[in-house]
Design a protein around this motif. Structure first.
Motif, PDB file in Angstrom:
ATOM      1  N   GLY A  29       0.813  -1.206   0.000  1.00 51.51           N
ATOM      2  CA  GLY A  29       0.000   0.000   0.000  1.00 51.51           C
ATOM      3  C   GLY A  29       0.849   1.261   0.000  1.00 51.51           C
ATOM      4  N   PHE A 232      -6.751   1.899   3.353  1.00 48.19           N
ATOM      5  CA  PHE A 232      -5.989   0.731   2.907  1.00 48.19           C
ATOM      6  C   PHE A 232      -4.614   0.708   3.551  1.00 48.19           C
ATOM      7  CE2 PHE A 232      -3.260  -1.684   0.100  1.00 48.19           C
ATOM      8  CZ  PHE A 232      -4.044  -2.762  -0.253  1.00 48.19           C
ATOM      9  N   SER A 329      -1.784 -10.276   8.233  1.00 50.16           N
ATOM     10  CA  SER A 329      -2.864  -9.634   8.988  1.00 50.16           C
ATOM     11  C   SER A 329      -4.190  -9.698   8.242  1.00 50.16           C
ATOM     12  CB  SER A 329      -2.506  -8.183   9.314  1.00 50.16           C
ATOM     13  OG  SER A 329      -2.646  -7.367   8.170  1.00 50.16           O
ATOM     14  N   LEU A 399     -13.906  -0.676   3.066  1.00 46.39           N
ATOM     15  CA  LEU A 399     -13.096  -0.270   4.222  1.00 46.39           C
ATOM     16  C   LEU A 399     -13.641   1.002   4.875  1.00 46.39           C
ATOM     17  CD1 LEU A 399      -9.444  -1.012   2.976  1.00 46.39           C
ATOM     18  CD2 LEU A 399     -10.968  -2.519   4.261  1.00 46.39           C
TER      19      LEU A 399
HETATM   20  N1  TRP Z   1      -1.967  -1.858   4.893  1.00 42.12           N
HETATM   21  C1  TRP Z   1      -1.385  -2.856   4.047  1.00 42.12           C
HETATM   22  C2  TRP Z   1      -0.544  -2.167   3.009  1.00 42.12           C
HETATM   23  O1  TRP Z   1      -0.503  -0.968   2.983  1.00 42.12           O
HETATM   24  C3  TRP Z   1      -2.421  -3.765   3.439  1.00 42.12           C
HETATM   25  C4  TRP Z   1      -3.317  -4.377   4.449  1.00 42.12           C
HETATM   26  C5  TRP Z   1      -2.979  -5.279   5.396  1.00 42.12           C
HETATM   27  C6  TRP Z   1      -4.674  -4.071   4.663  1.00 42.12           C
HETATM   28  N2  TRP Z   1      -4.057  -5.563   6.187  1.00 42.12           N
HETATM   29  C7  TRP Z   1      -5.123  -4.837   5.751  1.00 42.12           C
HETATM   30  C8  TRP Z   1      -5.541  -3.230   4.030  1.00 42.12           C
HETATM   31  C9  TRP Z   1      -6.413  -4.739   6.200  1.00 42.12           C
HETATM   32  C10 TRP Z   1      -6.860  -3.135   4.474  1.00 42.12           C
HETATM   33  C11 TRP Z   1      -7.291  -3.871   5.565  1.00 42.12           C
HETATM   34  O2  TRP Z   1       0.099  -2.800   2.213  1.00 42.12           O
END
Ligand code: TRP
Length: 457
Positions: A29, A232, A329, A399
């Motif tokens: 992300g 995200f 996760s 989300l």
């Molecule tokens: N945040 C992670 C990234 O930036 C991706 C991710 C992991 C995610 N767990 C999540 C996104 C749960 C949304 C919900 O790569």
């Protein structure tokens, strides 16, 4: 009084939680998605909206999500069910857990495919494939990869197996150590890349593109995508942070943890942007090149800098790790639910989740070749069919909706004294600021951005 332990075990310390949650937040992300989203949406104004969303919407929601998780101490579905019962609220709140599970599957399915690109690039780098690349040949190298479904399937499979193995062994063993070493290393390499970007002669242009807002570039579409990116990148709204919060000891501060996690995550994104955009401009490339942007730009830098073979290989290895700790996760909430409700052991639960997401990943793989189609999203052409649709549906809709519901549940439906007790901020200004943000600011922010996305306002 809420439970003090989760049946799945507990983090050994507050630091362990911060490392795991940062591992979840920092991933593709930040380094893959943020730069290409910013590039697609005209740069500075998008970044500004994204930063505001992190601050005003993301952080209060992250606190709400951790709070709910720590109070419930189970997988998101069972946490929502039992907290709704404890607080004598409607049983339908459990849908929040289910929605998160669906979002998690969708995200994991494409996340693993992109992580597969990263794995492929480790070997490209190691084999000297970046030597002498220019804008055009770097683009050709990337297109050769994504238009080859068999190769993508192989890497996607390997990544999903890696992820499933870690989840089956328990998220806690190993994660802490891995994150502790990998994150600082990734950070240093990003700094080195920014250093390289300074030598391209276009650093200033990159910096301006990223940080000087041009509000004429801001469309309804870019505002909603900036909010989606905030959710995200912080792993919010799906239950991943709720799950990790359920392993958090009572003594840890939710506010400080959230600020630290969000701060580190934002820093990594900005550094990635600062490393990439000068290369884009120096090589006559398009900022709006789409999902391939990182894969078409950084290899040029590695191909030119001294020690590029080593640094390039190392960088993509670290990016694989960052993606790995994020993917874990995404699996954990669904796997924990299978353990709780289906009496499965962890190994089986992880395998079931991994297999389903792996199958769904085929949709993304084909979206870059045979199944590709284009459509218009708020005046922007999205050309990778169902992959783009999964992405828009999860990041920009599911989300934020999930996060909105979490903020509302934590601040309106859990008793005030319980939230005071969880947050341990006393009842002064900090607590009231959180409560105001969770009750009004974040939900209204999400709603307003939704309405603008729908063209209502
Ligand atoms: N945040 C992670 C990234 O930036 C991706 C991710 C992991 C995610 N767990 C999540 C996104 C749960 C949304 C919900 O790569």
């Amino acid at each position: 009084m809420s439970a003090t332990q989760s049946i799945h075990g507990m983090w050994s310390s507050r630091l362990a939680f911060i490392l795991a949650a940062t591992g979840s937040a920092v991933g593709l992300g930040n380094i893959w998605k943020f730069p290409y989203m910013a590039g697609d949406n005209g740069g500075g104004a998008f970044v500004l909206v994204y930063l505001l969303c992190v601050l005003l919407i993301g952080i209060p929601i992250m606190m709400a999500e951790i709070l709910i998780g720590r109070r419930g101490r189970q997988s998101p579905i069972n946490t929502m069910r039992s907290l709704a019962a404890d607080e004598r609220r409607h049983g339908l709140w459990v849908l929040l857990g289910w929605g998160g599970m669906v979002a998690g599957f969708l995200i994991l399915s494409y996340y693993s495919v992109i992580a597969g690109w990263t794995l492929a690039y480790v070997f490209r780098a190691l084999g000297g494939g970046f030597m002498g690349l220019d804008g055009e040949s770097a683009g050709a190298l990337f297109n050769a990869l994504i238009s080859d479904p068999e190769r993508l399937l192989a890497w996607h499979t390997i990544f999903m197996v890696m992820t499933t193995i870690v989840v089956s062994r328990g998220v806690k063993s190993g994660l802490e150590q891995a994150v502790k070493v990998m994150m600082p290393a990734l950070f240093l390499l990003l700094l080195a890349l920014v250093g390289y970007a300074l030598t391209t002669g276009e650093f200033q242009r990159g910096l301006e593109f990223l940080l000087v807002p041009d509000f004429s570039a801001l469309t309804r579409g870019s505002v909603i995508q900036a909010m989606g990116q905030a959710f995200f990148t912080l792993s919010l709204g799906m239950g991943a942070i709720m799950m990790y919060g359920s392993y958090l000891p009572r003594s840890a501060s939710i506010l400080n943890s959230s600020l630290l996690i969000a701060g580190l995550d934002t820093l990594v994104s900005l550094l990635a942007g600062l490393a990439i955009f000068p290369i884009v401009f120096a090589n006559g490339m398009e900022p709006g090149a789409g999902p391939g942007l990182v894969f078409m730009t950084l290899p040029i830098a590695f191909g030119q800098m001294p020690g590029g073979l080593l640094f390039g290989t190392l960088f993509f290895i670290l990016l694989v790790f960052a993606a790995w700790t994020s993917a874990i996760s995404l699996v954990e909430p669904a796997a924990a639910w299978l353990v709780e409700n289906r009496g499965m052991n962890r190994v089986r639960a992880a395998a079931v989740v991994g297999t389903l997401a792996w199958l769904l990943g085929i949709v993304t793989i084909m979206s870059f070749s045979d199944w590709a189609f284009s459509f218009d999203f708020h005046g922007e052409t999205k050309s990778n069919g169902l992959f783009d649709i999964f992405d828009i549906l999860t990041a920009n809709i599911m989300l934020p909706l999930g996060g909105l519901a979490m903020a509302v549940f934590a601040s309106w439906f859990i008793g005030r004294s319980s939230t005071v007790d969880e947050l341990q901020l006393g009842e002064g200004l900090l607590y009231r600021a959180w409560r105001f943000a969770a009750r009004y600011l974040a939900p209204l922010g999400v709603l307003l951005i939704f309405m603008s996305g729908l063209g209502v306002i």
